[in-house]
Design an enzyme around this catalytic site. Structure first.
Site, PDB file in Angstrom:
ATOM      1  N   CYS A  39       0.856  -1.157   0.063  1.00 55.24           N
ATOM      2  CA  CYS A  39      -0.213   0.070   0.087  1.00 55.24           C
ATOM      3  C   CYS A  39       0.872   1.281   0.055  1.00 55.24           C
ATOM      4  CB  CYS A  39      -0.865  -0.130   1.042  1.00 55.24           C
ATOM      5  SG  CYS A  39      -0.171  -0.567   2.789  1.00 55.24           S
ATOM      6  N   HIS A 102      -2.432   7.432   3.536  1.00 54.02           N
ATOM      7  CA  HIS A 102      -1.207   6.669   3.855  1.00 54.02           C
ATOM      8  C   HIS A 102       0.153   6.921   3.538  1.00 54.02           C
ATOM      9  CE1 HIS A 102      -1.392   1.628   4.456  1.00 54.02           C
ATOM     10  NE2 HIS A 102      -1.768   2.349   5.522  1.00 54.02           N
ATOM     11  N   ASP A 249      -3.221  -0.642  -6.031  1.00 55.30           N
ATOM     12  CA  ASP A 249      -2.047  -0.215  -5.308  1.00 55.30           C
ATOM     13  C   ASP A 249      -1.088  -1.381  -5.292  1.00 55.30           C
ATOM     14  OD1 ASP A 249      -3.678  -1.327  -3.349  1.00 55.30           O
ATOM     15  OD2 ASP A 249      -2.877   0.041  -1.939  1.00 55.30           O
ATOM     16  N   ASN A 250      -1.589  -2.559  -5.407  1.00 54.29           N
ATOM     17  CA  ASN A 250      -0.877  -3.797  -5.451  1.00 54.29           C
ATOM     18  C   ASN A 250      -1.859  -5.030  -5.625  1.00 54.29           C
ATOM     19  OD1 ASN A 250      -1.074  -3.042  -1.999  1.00 54.29           O
ATOM     20  ND2 ASN A 250      -2.046  -4.567  -2.725  1.00 54.29           N
TER      21      ASN A 250
END
Length: 483
Positions: A39, A102, A249-250
């Site tokens: 993230c 984040h 994001d992943n």
């Protein structure tokens, strides 16, 4: 969200009609990557156009470890980094982030200090609930101040998976777009929702509607929301003037699949790893009247390219005083050109692998440690490939493991070291890697130090709500990153 989570990418239940339509009206990227298999670093890369090892979103506490921004992290996005919204401001853009930031939760890392004009969302993941004694519940912000906390004011029912957050995030997006359009104001919206991150949630009208269980419910709600955002742009008559890009994001977190995690299709492993399943992402570009409908691109893309491409769309040049890793994708998107560029797969402070063309060479392999694996933490369930998905960090720098991702997208059959093909491909790859490593100047690592005193005890705005909590004594320690 994983590469295999959308109907357009072959998900068998075909429950994403809006994203599939977005793909049929726009362009599908089949070879699009994130800059990190988790993230925070991938978000830092997206917004700076730079690899996490350059922008500081990594750790040197141990070799090749995934680090992120939990509540007790001391670091965050450095002031020296230039973020996309800061640069877009120069071209008169109004910038909003909806959802998960984040990039650090302490005051100096606040998104409104880094170019965003508005924020509705949270600095951290929606983990919880906590008792507000050992750990505080995560705050939800509107702009500069918190307006409540997850599980207290913004309910998430862990038993049923019910939460209304995606609907709130959708309304924030629609209202922002309407407001900017009414004042003829160019805008940048970063819609960073997180319903597909464990603990997975969906609102009542979507619960129980997917063949895939709760995770599928969350995907369906995101799909529906994207459809509403695109429809809103069309209704306002600004769709031909608005570039929209959807990605993740992943890769899907297989550790929590199938109930709380998604699918990476044919690819190996998932989130936390530098195998294809951890870093290859679903990606769709949409810009009616500009992007030819039904396009499919084999351009090697990366989330960092969205930084450079967005600047290009706004008529701006990327900063010239630093290394920018993102490339301008517009020639690939608008003219179907293929731009030659490598993809680097980093895990923490280590370049684990590199892709050039259809060849991917692993210089290090690691899924996770035997210790973590023996606790039931498995990043590659049902996918053990001997000598590849290793539980010890294996170095292959003298003889990298080489895969041809066209013939072997699942990274199951390494090419023979003795083959002519191996020799030819490695000659090309070695030059790219050597060039990258010689010129690499790592940033100051931001994810080394943790301290319970910096958690979200009393964020700005807590006084008005009577939600300030007493922090413990400061006790900075090296963060422990097991993966």
């Amino acid at each position: 969200m994983g590469w295999g989570d959308l109907g357009a990418f072959g998900e068998p239940s075909k429950e994403t009609p809006n994203l599939d339509q977005m793909a049929s009206e726009g362009m599908l990227f089949l070879d699009f990557y994130t800059a990190s298999p988790l993230c925070s670093p991938s978000r830092a890369a997206l917004l700076t156009g730079r690899l996490p090892v350059r922008n500081g979103f990594y750790t040197t506490n141990a070799h090749a470890r995934n680090a992120y921004t939990p509540q007790d992290i001391v670091g965050g996005i450095p002031d020296s980094e230039l973020l996309l919204p800061e640069l877009l401001k120069k071209a008169g853009y109004v910038n909003k982030i909806v959802g998960k930031w984040h990039l650090g939760h302490r005051p100096q890392f606040h998104p409104l200090k880094h170019g965003f004009d508005e924020w509705f969302g949270s600095p951290n993941c929606h983990f919880g609930p906590f008792d507000n004694r050992a750990l505080p519940n995560i705050p939800v912000y509107r702009d500069w101040e918190m307006i409540g906390r997850y599980y207290e004011d913004f309910k998430i029912d862990l038993k049923t998976g019910e939460a209304n957050l995606t609907q709130i995030y959708l309304q924030e997006a629609l209202d922002f777009i309407s407001k900017q359009q009414a004042s003829q104001q160019p805008f940048f919206l970063y819609w960073a929702i997180d319903a597909t991150h464990a603990p997975v949630y969906a609102s009542k009208q979507f619960l129980g509607t997917s063949q895939r269980g709760l995770y599928g419910d969350a995907v369906r709600e995101i799909d529906d929301s994207v459809g509403k955002i695109l429809h809103h742009l069309q209704q306002l008559g600004i769709s031909e003037n608005t570039f929209v890009f959807f990605t993740s994001d992943n890769g899907a977190a297989l550790i929590s699949a199938p109930k709380q995690g998604g699918s990476n299709g044919r690819f190996l492993c998932g989130k936390q790893t530098t195998f294809e399943g951890g870093m290859r992402e679903p990606a769709i570009a949409w810009w009616p009247g500009h992007i030819p409908a039904g396009g499919v691109s084999h351009q090697l893309g990366n989330v960092m390219d969205l930084f450079t491409t967005s600047l290009s769309l706004a008529g701006l040049q990327p900063p010239s005083d630093r290394q920018i890793d993102g490339i301008d994708l517009l020639p690939a998107i608008l003219q179907g050109k293929l731009i030659d560029r490598p993809i680097f797969y980093y895990r923490g402070n280590e370049m684990m692998a590199v892709r050039v063309g259809l060849y991917k060479a692993h210089y290090w392999t690691w899924s996770n440690s035997w210790e973590e694996y023996s606790k039931g933490i498995d990043f590659c369930p049902g996918q053990n490939v001997s000598g590849v998905t290793t539980h010890t960090q294996e170095e292959h720098t003298t003889l990298p493991l080489l895969f041809h991702l066209g013939r072997d997208p699942g990274e199951k059959y390494p090419l023979s070291f003795a083959s002519d093909e191996y020799q030819r491909a490695m000659e090309q790859l070695s030059v790219v890697v050597q060039q990258h490593q010689v010129t690499l100047v790592p940033g100051e690592p931001q994810l080394n130090v943790c301290d319970k005193a910096v958690m979200n005890w009393s964020p700005p705005g807590c006084e008005k709500l009577g939600k300030c909590l007493q922090p413990p004594e400061s006790d900075p320690k090296k963060c422990f990153w097991p993966h």
